[in-house]
Design a protein around this motif. Structure first.
Motif, PDB file in Angstrom:
ATOM      1  N   VAL A  18     104.867  36.503  84.123  1.00 36.52           N
ATOM      2  CA  VAL A  18     104.289  35.158  84.110  1.00 36.52           C
ATOM      3  C   VAL A  18     105.197  34.200  83.346  1.00 36.52           C
ATOM      4  N   LEU A  19     105.687  34.644  82.170  1.00 37.50           N
ATOM      5  CA  LEU A  19     106.570  33.806  81.356  1.00 37.50           C
ATOM      6  C   LEU A  19     107.854  33.466  82.097  1.00 37.50           C
ATOM      7  N   SER A  20     108.485  34.476  82.712  1.00 35.12           N
ATOM      8  CA  SER A  20     109.805  34.295  83.315  1.00 35.12           C
ATOM      9  C   SER A  20     109.749  33.574  84.649  1.00 35.12           C
ATOM     10  N   PHE A  21     108.843  34.027  85.532  1.00 33.07           N
ATOM     11  CA  PHE A  21     108.784  33.456  86.881  1.00 33.07           C
ATOM     12  C   PHE A  21     107.724  32.362  87.021  1.00 33.07           C
ATOM     13  N   GLY A  22     106.527  32.616  86.469  1.00 32.37           N
ATOM     14  CA  GLY A  22     105.445  31.666  86.654  1.00 32.37           C
ATOM     15  C   GLY A  22     105.617  30.373  85.888  1.00 32.37           C
ATOM     16  N   ILE A  23     106.234  30.450  84.686  1.00 34.12           N
ATOM     17  CA  ILE A  23     106.397  29.249  83.874  1.00 34.12           C
ATOM     18  C   ILE A  23     107.849  28.767  83.872  1.00 34.12           C
ATOM     19  N   TYR A  24     108.771  29.639  83.401  1.00 32.87           N
ATOM     20  CA  TYR A  24     110.147  29.162  83.201  1.00 32.87           C
ATOM     21  C   TYR A  24     110.887  28.883  84.513  1.00 32.87           C
ATOM     22  N   TYR A  25     110.983  29.894  85.388  1.00 39.88           N
ATOM     23  CA  TYR A  25     111.810  29.712  86.587  1.00 39.88           C
ATOM     24  C   TYR A  25     111.231  28.643  87.514  1.00 39.88           C
ATOM     25  N   ARG A  26     109.938  28.570  87.574  1.00 36.53           N
ATOM     26  CA  ARG A  26     109.301  27.574  88.436  1.00 36.53           C
ATOM     27  C   ARG A  26     109.667  26.155  88.012  1.00 36.53           C
ATOM     28  N   ARG A  27     109.925  25.960  86.714  1.00 37.88           N
ATOM     29  CA  ARG A  27     110.220  24.616  86.209  1.00 37.88           C
ATOM     30  C   ARG A  27     111.703  24.353  86.022  1.00 37.88           C
ATOM     31  N   HIS A  28     112.491  25.398  85.713  1.00 40.23           N
ATOM     32  CA  HIS A  28     113.885  25.156  85.314  1.00 40.23           C
ATOM     33  C   HIS A  28     114.928  25.858  86.183  1.00 40.23           C
ATOM     34  N   HIS A  29     114.537  26.863  86.933  1.00 39.99           N
ATOM     35  CA  HIS A  29     115.382  27.465  87.982  1.00 39.99           C
ATOM     36  C   HIS A  29     116.722  27.988  87.465  1.00 39.99           C
ATOM     37  N   ARG A  30     116.726  28.682  86.337  1.00 42.58           N
ATOM     38  CA  ARG A  30     117.933  29.366  85.860  1.00 42.58           C
ATOM     39  C   ARG A  30     117.715  30.878  85.967  1.00 42.58           C
ATOM     40  N   ARG A  31     118.329  31.468  86.968  1.00 43.72           N
ATOM     41  CA  ARG A  31     118.130  32.890  87.237  1.00 43.72           C
ATOM     42  C   ARG A  31     118.667  33.763  86.109  1.00 43.72           C
ATOM     43  N   ASP A  32     119.790  33.352  85.503  1.00 44.27           N
ATOM     44  CA  ASP A  32     120.394  34.170  84.455  1.00 44.27           C
ATOM     45  C   ASP A  32     119.469  34.327  83.257  1.00 44.27           C
ATOM     46  N   LEU A  33     118.729  33.273  82.920  1.00 40.64           N
ATOM     47  CA  LEU A  33     117.829  33.370  81.780  1.00 40.64           C
ATOM     48  C   LEU A  33     116.557  34.147  82.106  1.00 40.64           C
ATOM     49  N   VAL A  34     116.163  34.166  83.365  1.00 43.05           N
ATOM     50  CA  VAL A  34     115.042  35.032  83.759  1.00 43.05           C
ATOM     51  C   VAL A  34     115.392  36.485  83.471  1.00 43.05           C
ATOM     52  N   VAL A  35     116.605  36.878  83.845  1.00 35.71           N
ATOM     53  CA  VAL A  35     117.072  38.246  83.555  1.00 35.71           C
ATOM     54  C   VAL A  35     117.085  38.499  82.052  1.00 35.71           C
ATOM     55  N   ALA A  36     117.552  37.521  81.277  1.00 32.20           N
ATOM     56  CA  ALA A  36     117.617  37.681  79.819  1.00 32.20           C
ATOM     57  C   ALA A  36     116.221  37.826  79.218  1.00 32.20           C
ATOM     58  N   PHE A  37     115.276  36.991  79.651  1.00 35.81           N
ATOM     59  CA  PHE A  37     113.921  37.067  79.101  1.00 35.81           C
ATOM     60  C   PHE A  37     113.269  38.418  79.396  1.00 35.81           C
ATOM     61  N   LEU A  38     113.407  38.882  80.635  1.00 35.43           N
ATOM     62  CA  LEU A  38     112.817  40.167  80.999  1.00 35.43           C
ATOM     63  C   LEU A  38     113.488  41.313  80.242  1.00 35.43           C
ATOM     64  N   GLY A  39     114.813  41.248  80.120  1.00 31.97           N
ATOM     65  CA  GLY A  39     115.535  42.298  79.407  1.00 31.97           C
ATOM     66  C   GLY A  39     115.155  42.361  77.940  1.00 31.97           C
ATOM     67  N   VAL A  40     115.085  41.215  77.282  1.00 32.29           N
ATOM     68  CA  VAL A  40     114.693  41.165  75.875  1.00 32.29           C
ATOM     69  C   VAL A  40     113.280  41.702  75.705  1.00 32.29           C
ATOM     70  N   ASN A  41     112.374  41.259  76.565  1.00 31.36           N
ATOM     71  CA  ASN A  41     110.978  41.660  76.436  1.00 31.36           C
ATOM     72  C   ASN A  41     110.797  43.163  76.586  1.00 31.36           C
ATOM     73  N   VAL A  42     111.303  43.723  77.666  1.00 34.27           N
ATOM     74  CA  VAL A  42     111.105  45.147  77.933  1.00 34.27           C
ATOM     75  C   VAL A  42     111.862  45.989  76.912  1.00 34.27           C
ATOM     76  N   GLY A  43     113.060  45.556  76.529  1.00 35.68           N
ATOM     77  CA  GLY A  43     113.841  46.304  75.547  1.00 35.68           C
ATOM     78  C   GLY A  43     113.153  46.372  74.200  1.00 35.68           C
ATOM     79  N   VAL A  44     112.634  45.248  73.725  1.00 34.13           N
ATOM     80  CA  VAL A  44     111.935  45.231  72.439  1.00 34.13           C
ATOM     81  C   VAL A  44     110.674  46.085  72.501  1.00 34.13           C
ATOM     82  N   MET A  45     109.920  45.978  73.599  1.00 33.22           N
ATOM     83  CA  MET A  45     108.708  46.780  73.741  1.00 33.22           C
ATOM     84  C   MET A  45     109.040  48.276  73.699  1.00 33.22           C
ATOM     85  N   ALA A  46     110.079  48.683  74.415  1.00 29.39           N
ATOM     86  CA  ALA A  46     110.432  50.100  74.458  1.00 29.39           C
ATOM     87  C   ALA A  46     110.848  50.622  73.086  1.00 29.39           C
ATOM     88  N   VAL A  47     111.686  49.859  72.377  1.00 26.87           N
ATOM     89  CA  VAL A  47     112.146  50.298  71.054  1.00 26.87           C
ATOM     90  C   VAL A  47     110.985  50.340  70.074  1.00 26.87           C
TER      91      VAL A  47
END
Length: 210
Positions: A18-47
């Motif tokens: 929701v954060l990456s696609f529903g809010i950020y990408y829908r408004r700002h359309h930067r694909r590289d930061l979508v990847v960064a947000f998802l990577g940071v989120n899942v990585g922190v959760m896993a650790v």
């Protein structure tokens, strides 16, 4: 893995999407930061899930905030808005990774983060405020004269300005401008302001070539 942990994992993944696609990408359309947000989120959760204690997870979260700050200084520039999305993704992952017996208070906090970001970054909020860096084809040292010139050129009310460069040799002024457009102008104001700024840059470039 407990049922609570599985529920939190599902909540985290849903919130990250929701954060990456529903809010950020829908408004700002930067694909590289979508990847960064998802990577940071899942990585922190896993650790955080692997480490498994609140004390360690707290130290991990503070350390990751510092690491992200260092990475930002060494990578391409991002805006303060995107920094907020980075930290939201990190916070959601950290909250989801902490060991919890009841996942629903965490779900409420995650919903609060998403709601605040959705509202704070909504296009309707402070929609009349604009920000541009403008190069004028005149060297203007007097602030009042400069403000009046920008008001006229942009067709708006300048709220603040910072002169970044005053070139007396080439007769140009580079200024960071924040201004407010009239409420009835809407999208036409944005197009006019953008076209005006482009014309100002073009005139400055043409004068430099001559």
């Amino acid at each position: 893995m407990t049922t609570s942990a599985l529920i939190l994992m599902g909540i985290d993944l849903a919130a990250a999407l929701v954060l990456s696609f529903g809010i950020y990408y829908r408004r700002h359309h930067r694909r590289d930061l979508v990847v960064a947000f998802l990577g940071v989120n899942v990585g922190v959760m896993a650790v955080a899930m692997v480490l498994g204690t609140a004390e360690v997870a707290l130290g991990l979260g503070l350390g990751l905030f510092g690491v992200l700050s260092i990475i930002r200084l060494r990578s391409s520039e991002i805006s303060q808005r995107e920094v907020a999305y980075y930290f939201a993704a990190l916070a959601i992952g950290l909250l989801s990774g902490l060991p919890q017996t009841d996942p629903w208070p965490v779900a409420a906090l995650i919903a609060l983060i998403l709601g605040v970001l959705w509202a704070a970054d909504h296009p309707a909020l402070l929609s009349r405020s604009r920000h541009q860096v403008v190069r004028l084809d005149r060297a203007i040292a007097d602030e009042e004269v400069l403000r009046a010139e920008l008001d006229e050129r942009l067709g708006a009310t300048v709220t603040s300005m910072t002169v970044q460069e005053l070139d007396l040799v080439n007769d140009t002024t580079l200024v960071d401008v924040r201004y407010r457009v009239a409420g009835s102008r809407g999208r036409g104001a944005r197009r006019t302001a953008a076209a005006t700024a482009g014309a100002l840059d073009g005139r400055a470039l043409e004068g430099a070539v001559r």
